[in-house]
Scaffold this active site. Structure first.
Site, short mmCIF file in Angstrom:
data_model
loop_
_atom_site.label_atom_id
_atom_site.label_comp_id
_atom_site.label_asym_id
_atom_site.label_seq_id
_atom_site.Cartn_x
_atom_site.Cartn_y
_atom_site.Cartn_z
CG ASP A 15 -1.97 1.24 0.97
OD1 ASP A 15 -1.90 1.83 0.43
OD2 ASP A 15 -2.43 1.43 2.33
CG ASP B 74 -3.84 3.67 -2.77
OD1 ASP B 74 -2.84 3.05 -2.28
OD2 ASP B 74 -4.95 3.56 -2.65
#
Length: 452
Positions: free
Chosen positions: A94, A293
């Site tokens: 992440d 992301d």
């Protein structure tokens, strides 16, 4: 998170909030193991075999095989060995958040069944509330010296969350210079998780936070001299790929670079504002702020650019034999053909390239082919992997997720403060001979990032 069919719209792990106040124990059981008055420890020394030059560590790089895919699993993850003795954990990659955390038996108030037994904390490894990393985690707001430990609460855009406490523990690494290191890093012991999908098993043991903040694993490794403050990933459209810390694998040419841009007070990776083009057609004069992301399965545009994109696509497809399909539960906008599609190759001739022109870079164009925004579902339909971010609660944030990052090497260079990308075969390591690696085939390095 659950499987694809449980998650439906994928995951969206971009961080919303890290609480700045001390968090009371969620139960007396949790307080028994990790009491508020516990004496927190100082970070232990780095344990390593790293080379030293002129009294300083020589930074190297570390490479981790990536597992998973966009469809049908909806996530990419790596294996990290943590603890002493070390144990393997699956962590969701992440770049949209800083904190790395594991489901933790403190004991656990609310945890899902994961691929491995829950992480077992030791009170002697608590991060003090006055530690600089704790202050960084809470945006510089101190928790108070008397709390004894560094509590945290992190919330994600998909309504998932983790509440816990920060600990120090060893991360066992094997670096590309053939040395080993066991740096002591701060990691979250998450003893209360809330999932977007209730009563679902978790495909990973936690989250690997790779944002720009001081508490991220990347920043901590850089501060200890283990690697440079550079992270890169290459997600294969066929599944798998690789993640690396340090700059050993960064190509010396062919990369497109754009300066990092800060969005408010968040530690997101952003190449700045971009103009959108569908083929050669501009999708509006307004520039959109973009975040990269890997914690997001799909790509999200705010309402206005999303509608402009969708209108352009539907206008083009009105002249083709494709028919809109409304009954595919995987994604909201889909099309079917005369027979089920087997791959994006079956339909790509009907779609154009979507391009993002980052205005702060020098010819910084990110071109998304149909493979970077289409999914072929189990029903044989072609569905858009670009969604309406306003409906997802992202407001004015535009997120480039895994689907659009596939088959690109993407590099976040915090040393030089720029972000780069280049199309790549992500099932092979790049320029292996230039980096002292024996072979470029990724299968040869299945354990490079994990100390056996």
């Amino acid at each position: 998170m659950g499987t694809w069919e449980a998650v439906r719209r994928g995951r969206l792990l971009i961080a919303l909030l890290v609480a700045a106040a001390a968090i009371p124990p969620a139960s007396s059981a949790a307080a028994t193991t990790l009491p508020k008055k516990a004496k927190a420890s100082s970070p232990p020394e780095l344990l390593s075999e790293l080379p030293v030059h002129a009294g300083r560590l020589v930074p190297s790089s570390v490479v981790f095989p990536i597992y998973g895919d966009v469809y049908p699993h909806g996530l990419y993850y790596v294996v990290m060995n943590i603890g002493d003795p070390s144990k393997p954990y699956f962590l969701d990659v992440d770049t949209g958040s800083d904190l790395t955390w594991l489901q933790c038996d403190a004991p656990c108030v609310s945890c899902s069944k994961g691929p491995h037994p829950w992480y077992r904390p030791k009170k002697s490894k608590l991060v003090p509330s006055g530690d600089p990393l704790c202050a960084a985690l809470h945006s510089g707001i101190a928790q108070g010296e008397n709390s004894g430990q560094c509590d945290y609460e992190i919330q994600y855009e998909d309504r998932g969350s983790s509440l816990g406490v920060l600990l120090y523990d060893a991360f066992s690494l094997r670096l590309t210079n053939s040395t080993r290191a066991s740096p002591i890093l701060a990691v979250g012991c998450g003893y209360d998780q809330q999932s977007a999908v209730q009563d679902a098993s978790a495909p990973t043991d936690g989250v690997l936070g790779l944002g720009t903040g001081k508490v991220s694993v990347l920043s901590q490794l850089s501060n200890q001299g283990v690697t440079k403050n550079v992270v890169g990933h290459c997600l294969s459209g066929k599944g798998g790929g690789y993640l690396f810390f340090g700059d050993d694998l960064v190509p010396s040419s062919r990369m497109t670079w754009a300066p990092m841009s800060r969005i408010g007070f968040r530690n997101y990776y952003s190449p700045g504002p971009a103009k959108l083009y569908w083929g050669t057609q501009s999708l509006g004069a307004k520039q959109i702020e973009v975040v990269l992301d890997t914690g997001s399965t799909f790509t999200y545009f705010e309402s206005h650019p999303y509608q402009a994109f969708l209108s352009a696509v539907k206008s083009d497809l009105s002249k083709t034999p494709l028919i809109e399909e409304f009954d595919d539960s995987a994604l909201p906008v889909c099309w079917k053909g005369q027979k089920p599609f087997k791959s994006v190759s079956d339909v790509k001739k009907y779609f154009k390239t979507l391009a993002l022109d980052f205005v702060k870079g020098k010819r910084a164009l990110l071109e998304l082919s149909p493979e970077n925004y289409l999914i072929i579902t189990k029903h044989g339909n072609a569905c858009l992997g670009i969604l309406n971010g306003s409906e997802a609660g992202l407001r004015n944030l535009n997120v480039i997720g895994d689907i659009s990052l596939q088959d690109h090497m993407v590099v976040y260079d915090n040393e030089k403060q720029h972000i780069g990308w280049v199309r790549a075969a992500c099932n092979r390591l790049p320029n292996a001979d230039d980096h002292g690696l024996e072979d470029g085939d990724l299968s040869q390095y299945a354990s490079m990032g994990v100390l056996k």
